[in-house]
Design a protein around this motif. Structure first.
Motif, PDB file in Angstrom:
ATOM      1  N   GLU A  47       0.700  -0.659  -0.422  1.00  0.00           N
ATOM      2  CA  GLU A  47       0.031   0.262  -0.168  1.00  0.00           C
ATOM      3  C   GLU A  47       0.766   1.331  -0.007  1.00  0.00           C
ATOM      4  O   GLU A  47       0.837   1.910  -0.486  1.00  0.00           O
ATOM      5  CB  GLU A  47      -0.991  -0.110   0.778  1.00  0.00           C
ATOM      6  CG  GLU A  47      -2.026   0.448   1.214  1.00  0.00           C
ATOM      7  CD  GLU A  47      -2.686   0.809   2.259  1.00  0.00           C
ATOM      8  OE1 GLU A  47      -2.828   1.394   3.424  1.00  0.00           O
ATOM      9  OE2 GLU A  47      -3.643  -0.619   2.682  1.00  0.00           O
ATOM     10  N   GLY A  48       1.806   1.448   0.581  1.00  0.00           N
ATOM     11  CA  GLY A  48       2.993   2.087   1.067  1.00  0.00           C
ATOM     12  C   GLY A  48       3.221   2.985  -0.402  1.00  0.00           C
ATOM     13  O   GLY A  48       3.469   3.709  -0.537  1.00  0.00           O
ATOM     14  N   ASP A  49       3.868   1.402  -0.898  1.00  0.00           N
ATOM     15  CA  ASP A  49       4.506   1.716  -2.281  1.00  0.00           C
ATOM     16  C   ASP A  49       3.554   2.400  -3.220  1.00  0.00           C
ATOM     17  O   ASP A  49       4.025   3.176  -3.879  1.00  0.00           O
ATOM     18  CB  ASP A  49       5.344   0.338  -3.091  1.00  0.00           C
ATOM     19  CG  ASP A  49       6.355   0.062  -2.262  1.00  0.00           C
ATOM     20  OD1 ASP A  49       6.473   0.605  -1.838  1.00  0.00           O
ATOM     21  OD2 ASP A  49       6.699  -1.618  -2.096  1.00  0.00           O
ATOM     22  N   TRP A  50       2.282   1.459  -3.038  1.00  0.00           N
ATOM     23  CA  TRP A  50       1.017   2.151  -4.337  1.00  0.00           C
ATOM     24  C   TRP A  50       1.382   3.301  -3.759  1.00  0.00           C
ATOM     25  O   TRP A  50       1.878   4.680  -4.959  1.00  0.00           O
ATOM     26  CB  TRP A  50      -0.152   1.838  -3.880  1.00  0.00           C
ATOM     27  CG  TRP A  50      -0.995   2.014  -4.745  1.00  0.00           C
ATOM     28  CD1 TRP A  50      -1.577   1.326  -6.675  1.00  0.00           C
ATOM     29  CD2 TRP A  50      -2.119   2.459  -5.061  1.00  0.00           C
ATOM     30  NE1 TRP A  50      -2.267   1.488  -6.880  1.00  0.00           N
ATOM     31  CE2 TRP A  50      -2.756   2.491  -5.907  1.00  0.00           C
ATOM     32  CE3 TRP A  50      -2.707   2.903  -4.074  1.00  0.00           C
ATOM     33  CZ2 TRP A  50      -4.108   3.630  -5.931  1.00  0.00           C
ATOM     34  CZ3 TRP A  50      -3.898   4.124  -3.536  1.00  0.00           C
ATOM     35  CH2 TRP A  50      -4.528   4.202  -4.413  1.00  0.00           C
ATOM     36  N   SER A  51       0.880   4.168  -2.552  1.00  0.00           N
ATOM     37  CA  SER A  51       1.148   5.539  -2.615  1.00  0.00           C
ATOM     38  C   SER A  51       1.739   6.129  -2.956  1.00  0.00           C
ATOM     39  O   SER A  51       1.320   7.542  -3.449  1.00  0.00           O
ATOM     40  CB  SER A  51       0.264   5.473  -1.097  1.00  0.00           C
ATOM     41  OG  SER A  51       0.998   5.625  -0.305  1.00  0.00           O
ATOM     42  N   SER A  52       3.171   5.538  -2.259  1.00  0.00           N
ATOM     43  CA  SER A  52       4.316   7.006  -2.850  1.00  0.00           C
ATOM     44  C   SER A  52       3.981   6.928  -4.181  1.00  0.00           C
ATOM     45  O   SER A  52       4.726   8.436  -4.590  1.00  0.00           O
ATOM     46  CB  SER A  52       5.303   5.965  -2.466  1.00  0.00           C
ATOM     47  OG  SER A  52       5.605   4.853  -2.837  1.00  0.00           O
ATOM     48  N   SER A  53       3.886   5.713  -4.966  1.00  0.00           N
ATOM     49  CA  SER A  53       4.403   6.083  -6.719  1.00  0.00           C
ATOM     50  C   SER A  53       3.553   6.838  -6.668  1.00  0.00           C
ATOM     51  O   SER A  53       3.715   7.481  -7.973  1.00  0.00           O
ATOM     52  CB  SER A  53       4.082   4.802  -7.047  1.00  0.00           C
ATOM     53  OG  SER A  53       2.533   3.979  -7.603  1.00  0.00           O
ATOM     54  N   ARG A  54       1.712   6.595  -6.814  1.00  0.00           N
ATOM     55  CA  ARG A  54       0.822   7.708  -7.293  1.00  0.00           C
ATOM     56  C   ARG A  54       1.010   9.386  -6.202  1.00  0.00           C
ATOM     57  O   ARG A  54       1.299  10.205  -7.100  1.00  0.00           O
ATOM     58  CB  ARG A  54      -0.376   7.785  -6.098  1.00  0.00           C
ATOM     59  CG  ARG A  54      -1.771   8.104  -7.298  1.00  0.00           C
ATOM     60  CD  ARG A  54      -2.703   6.844  -6.603  1.00  0.00           C
ATOM     61  NE  ARG A  54      -3.353   8.179  -5.132  1.00  0.00           N
ATOM     62  CZ  ARG A  54      -4.293   8.098  -4.534  1.00  0.00           C
ATOM     63  NH1 ARG A  54      -5.017   7.115  -5.308  1.00  0.00           N
ATOM     64  NH2 ARG A  54      -4.601   8.486  -3.086  1.00  0.00           N
ATOM     65  N   THR A  55       1.739   9.369  -5.226  1.00  0.00           N
ATOM     66  CA  THR A  55       2.557  11.391  -4.603  1.00  0.00           C
ATOM     67  C   THR A  55       3.370  12.093  -5.635  1.00  0.00           C
ATOM     68  O   THR A  55       3.710  12.437  -5.900  1.00  0.00           O
ATOM     69  CB  THR A  55       3.087  10.840  -3.922  1.00  0.00           C
ATOM     70  OG1 THR A  55       1.949  10.023  -2.592  1.00  0.00           O
ATOM     71  CG2 THR A  55       3.231  12.476  -2.764  1.00  0.00           C
ATOM     72  N   LEU A  56       4.553  10.015  -6.085  1.00  0.00           N
ATOM     73  CA  LEU A  56       5.346  10.410  -6.762  1.00  0.00           C
ATOM     74  C   LEU A  56       4.974  10.808  -8.536  1.00  0.00           C
ATOM     75  O   LEU A  56       5.454  12.159  -8.922  1.00  0.00           O
ATOM     76  CB  LEU A  56       6.277   9.211  -7.210  1.00  0.00           C
ATOM     77  CG  LEU A  56       7.651   9.748  -7.585  1.00  0.00           C
ATOM     78  CD1 LEU A  56       8.007  10.070  -6.370  1.00  0.00           C
ATOM     79  CD2 LEU A  56       8.541   8.627  -9.015  1.00  0.00           C
ATOM     80  N   ARG A  57       3.351  10.453  -8.635  1.00  0.00           N
ATOM     81  CA  ARG A  57       3.297  10.686 -10.082  1.00  0.00           C
ATOM     82  C   ARG A  57       2.750  11.423 -10.322  1.00  0.00           C
ATOM     83  O   ARG A  57       2.934  13.159 -10.912  1.00  0.00           O
ATOM     84  CB  ARG A  57       2.878   9.488 -10.676  1.00  0.00           C
ATOM     85  CG  ARG A  57       2.240   9.115 -11.874  1.00  0.00           C
ATOM     86  CD  ARG A  57       0.843   8.107 -12.544  1.00  0.00           C
ATOM     87  NE  ARG A  57       0.087   7.809 -12.102  1.00  0.00           N
ATOM     88  CZ  ARG A  57      -0.213   6.991 -11.522  1.00  0.00           C
ATOM     89  NH1 ARG A  57       0.514   6.063 -10.804  1.00  0.00           N
ATOM     90  NH2 ARG A  57      -2.358   6.831 -10.538  1.00  0.00           N
ATOM     91  N   TYR A  58       1.840  12.145  -9.163  1.00  0.00           N
ATOM     92  CA  TYR A  58       1.469  13.888  -8.757  1.00  0.00           C
ATOM     93  C   TYR A  58       1.993  14.718  -9.078  1.00  0.00           C
ATOM     94  O   TYR A  58       2.014  16.514  -9.615  1.00  0.00           O
ATOM     95  CB  TYR A  58       0.447  13.556  -7.795  1.00  0.00           C
ATOM     96  CG  TYR A  58      -1.199  13.330  -7.572  1.00  0.00           C
ATOM     97  CD1 TYR A  58      -1.715  12.922  -8.852  1.00  0.00           C
ATOM     98  CD2 TYR A  58      -1.223  12.755  -6.520  1.00  0.00           C
ATOM     99  CE1 TYR A  58      -2.863  12.672  -8.836  1.00  0.00           C
ATOM    100  CE2 TYR A  58      -2.138  12.312  -6.309  1.00  0.00           C
ATOM    101  CZ  TYR A  58      -3.265  12.183  -8.177  1.00  0.00           C
ATOM    102  OH  TYR A  58      -4.311  11.449  -7.476  1.00  0.00           O
ATOM    103  N   LEU A  59       3.885  14.437  -8.494  1.00  0.00           N
ATOM    104  CA  LEU A  59       4.829  15.042  -8.300  1.00  0.00           C
ATOM    105  C   LEU A  59       5.760  15.385  -9.923  1.00  0.00           C
ATOM    106  O   LEU A  59       5.546  16.779  -9.667  1.00  0.00           O
ATOM    107  CB  LEU A  59       5.416  14.669  -7.649  1.00  0.00           C
ATOM    108  CG  LEU A  59       5.591  14.815  -5.133  1.00  0.00           C
ATOM    109  CD1 LEU A  59       6.734  14.230  -4.678  1.00  0.00           C
ATOM    110  CD2 LEU A  59       5.480  16.749  -5.137  1.00  0.00           C
ATOM    111  N   LYS A  60       5.800  14.597 -10.261  1.00  0.00           N
ATOM    112  CA  LYS A  60       5.926  14.772 -12.028  1.00  0.00           C
ATOM    113  C   LYS A  60       4.691  15.684 -12.503  1.00  0.00           C
ATOM    114  O   LYS A  60       5.068  16.435 -12.829  1.00  0.00           O
ATOM    115  CB  LYS A  60       6.081  12.943 -12.475  1.00  0.00           C
ATOM    116  CG  LYS A  60       6.827  12.652 -11.815  1.00  0.00           C
ATOM    117  CD  LYS A  60       7.498  11.581 -12.593  1.00  0.00           C
ATOM    118  CE  LYS A  60       8.630  10.631 -12.668  1.00  0.00           C
ATOM    119  NZ  LYS A  60       8.447   9.528 -12.705  1.00  0.00           N
TER     120      LYS A  60
END
Ligand code: FAD
Ligand code: NAD
Length: 568
Positions: A47-60
């Protein structure tokens, strides 16, 4: 699987021999991708990876949007600067066969007309004693050096040279308008001679169409002593005079041998008129004192005083009740004395006499010794406008300015229009109204030109009907389509004002705003956020990119170094 992949990955990493002293080969697309961690073991991490990758996508995405907006901003700014620096090449010359449109004034009304109009349709002549457009909303900031005056001036020559076809500019006052014979008399405003008795050049200009946009002058209501002793705030020289006078009073008050009473008088500024001009100036002056003067000239600190005098029961009468209360509270907290229900009756060189209405309804005369008096009691009709009004029977009942119909045609005339503060309409005399009126007239003149052009084309086509019998059907269809367009071009819409709201600066980085939304209703707000809104709104409204950048730079300069306390 995941373990094997991980093991393979780890072992690859761990065991791959590195060539001694050889550079690490760059990653190529052919290189195997890093395996992704999957499987039950990583379940808790999933879950953490998924949400961090989503955050990363948003940041990008956010980074890309910011990056692209910044890029677009730089491109737009550069293009605007380029345009400002490069006038139109091969500008069309004036064409004597076209109608002559004379525009009087270079203020909000006239300049927004000039911006909108296609000058290739007319011979445009602009007459104004001021060879620049002035962004008046920031004029109060010039009195204290928060904004340098050149930052809010835009040369009329630049505006004219950016048009498709050339326009003529005369730096002159219109002194007489003969609306029946279609002639304006103008008097040269450029003063090259020191000799006051030297003859002044006059000229007569014939016009087909005339737009009167001469604005208004300061009202004094004929109150004795005002014209001779007060400073006003309408034009750049007014702001410069106030800035000089503030420093004169302060330096004079710092003389050691002055009586206490005289010192206090010199350090007392009285602002008469609690409308937006008076409020904004009082606020700017108090800011100047609090932020800078007090620091650099501490001797004056205890006696410096600003008083705002208003005849009505409250300041900013055109704003909503809650903003009026907020403004009065804020200004009092800033130590600006507010005297409402106090009407100035007489002014001498060092004292103001006013009639104050007390709570019980009785009246008393108050005397206010002053060093600087700034008079901001609104508008009065200019002599050239009054003279025109006196010649037109339909204008005899007007006191406030030219009466115009819904198309802004001056009542009782033909081919004469008026915009802005020189008119008497149901709207307040504001930049917002004047600029919308000017914009409307620009569109109207473009439409009139289009109608003229279509009319000529229809006439020419009709003439060919008999000479080209083979083509009759095609010509008839063409005539019909042009006649339809002509009817549309001739059906003019009346002027409609759209109120965007009112803003005013009230000091110590606070502003009030009565903003219209969805075309109906008002949103009233005041405070520091409103101040940021006020600033961004005014920057976006500045005439050119040059003005916008200079204004922002002035604000930054004051933030970094404070205002300059030297006299100009
Ligand atoms: P002006 O802009 O006054 O222009 C008149 C032009 O006519 C000038 O170029 C002048 O030189 C020229 N002229 C004068 N006499 C002659 C003559 N005889 N012949 C030819 N030309 C002549 N309104 C707002 O909506 N928001 C604000 O925040 C705001 N702030 C303001 C702050 C101050 C300090 C002041 C004084 C006004 C402010 N206003 C504001 C009001 C606004 O400036 C005016 O309503 C607006 O300028 C009117 O535009 P105008 O074109 O009619 O006249
Ligand atoms: P104003 O007409 O709005 O206010 C003048 C004030 O002076 C009035 O409240 C009046 O009661 C008072 N007054 C008149 N005679 C007096 C006397 N003898 N003693 C004491 N008080 C007296 O004038 P203004 O502030 O110069 O504004 C002119 C126009 O420009 C207005 O339409 C205004 O809305 C517009 N303007 C707007 C802004 C803004 O939106 N921020 C700023 C400046 C001006």
């Amino acid at each position: 699987m995941a373990r094997q992949a991980l093991a393979r990955f780890n072992s690859t990493k761990a065991t791959a021999p590195k060539p001694p002293m050889a550079p690490i080969p760059p990653k190529t697309p052919q290189q195997p991708e890093q395996p992704k961690f999957k499987g039950s073991e990583e379940g808790s991490k999933k879950e953490g990876d998924w949400s961090s990758s989503r955050t990363l996508r948003y940041l990008k995405v956010a980074w890309r949007v910011t990056y692209l907006s910044a890029l677009a901003g730089v491109a737009y700014t550069s293009y605007s600067i380029y345009q400002t620096r490069h006038p139109v090449e091969n500008q069309l010359p004036q064409d004597p066969s076209k109608k002559t449109l004379v525009i009087l004034g270079s203020g909000w009304g006239s300049v927004s007309l000039l911006k909108k109009i296609d000058t290739s349709n007319y011979n445009v002549i602009v007459v104004s004693p001021r060879n620049f457009f002035l962004f008046t909303p920031l004029l109060p900031s010039c009195t204290t050096g928060t904004i340098e005056h050149r930052s809010i001036m835009e040369p009329i020559r630049g505006i004219i040279r950016s048009k498709k076809a050339n326009a003529t500019y005369y730096e002159a006052h219109a002194t007489n308008i003969d609306y029946e014979n279609r002639v304006v008399t103008i008097r040269e405003a450029t003063d090259l001679s020191d000799d006051e008795s030297a003859p002044v050049d006059e000229k007569q200009i014939k016009f087909d169409y005339l737009v009167v946009g001469v604005g208004a002058q300061n009202s004094t209501f004929g109150i004795p002593g005002v014209q001779e002793n007060a400073c006003f705030l309408k034009e750049i020289p007014d702001a410069q005079k106030i800035r000089r006078k503030v420093m004169d009073c302060i330096e004079a008050a710092s003389f050691k041998n002055l009586e206490d009473e005289d010192r206090k008088r010199l350090l007392h500024t009285v602002v008469v008129g609690g409308g937006p001009t008076g409020v904004e100036f009082a606020a700017e002056l108090q800011d100047f004192f609090e932020d800078d003067l007090k620091k650099w000239i501490p001797d004056i600190a205890k006696d410096f005083k600003v008083t705002l005098v208003e005849a009505l029961p409250n300041v900013l009468p055109s704003f909503s009740k809650q903003l009026i209360d907020y403004t009065e509270r804020t200004m009092k907290a800033e130590k600006i004395s507010i005297l409402t229900k106090t009407m100035v009756k007489k002014v001498t060189k060092d004292t103001i006499f006013a009639e104050a209405t007390k709570a019980d309804g009785t009246k008393e005369i108050v005397e206010m010794p002053y060093g600087l008096l700034v008079w901001a009691t609104g508008n009065a009709v200019r002599p050239v406008t009054r003279d025109l009004m006196s010649k037109i029977p339909a204008q005899q009942n007007s006191r406030r300015g030219l009466l115009v119909n819904e198309y802004l045609v001056v009542e009782g005339t033909e081919g004469v229009w008026a915009v802005g503060d020189c008119t008497a309409t149901k709207y307040a005399p504001t930049a917002q109204v004047a600029s919308q009126q000017g914009y409307y007239l620009g569109g109207l003149f473009n439409q009139l030109a289009k109608a003229d052009e279509l009319e000529m084309e229809v006439k020419a086509l009709k003439a060919t009907l008999d000479t080209e019998p083979d083509n009759r059907q095609a010509v008839a269809t063409d005539i019909e389509s042009k006649a339809r367009r002509l009817r549309r071009a001739k059906s003019l819409l009346p002027f409609e004002y759209s109120h965007q709201g009112s803003l005013a600066y009230i000091g110590s980085e606070r502003a009030v705003a009565d903003v219209a939304f969805w075309g109906e209703g008002n949103f009233a707000t005041g405070g520091s956020l409103t101040f940021l809104f006020w600033r961004s709104a005014y920057v976006s409204m500045c005439f050119s990119m040059r003005n916008k950048l200079l204004v922002v730079m002035d604000w930054l300069k004051v933030k970094m170094f404070g205002r300059d306390v030297s006299r100009e």
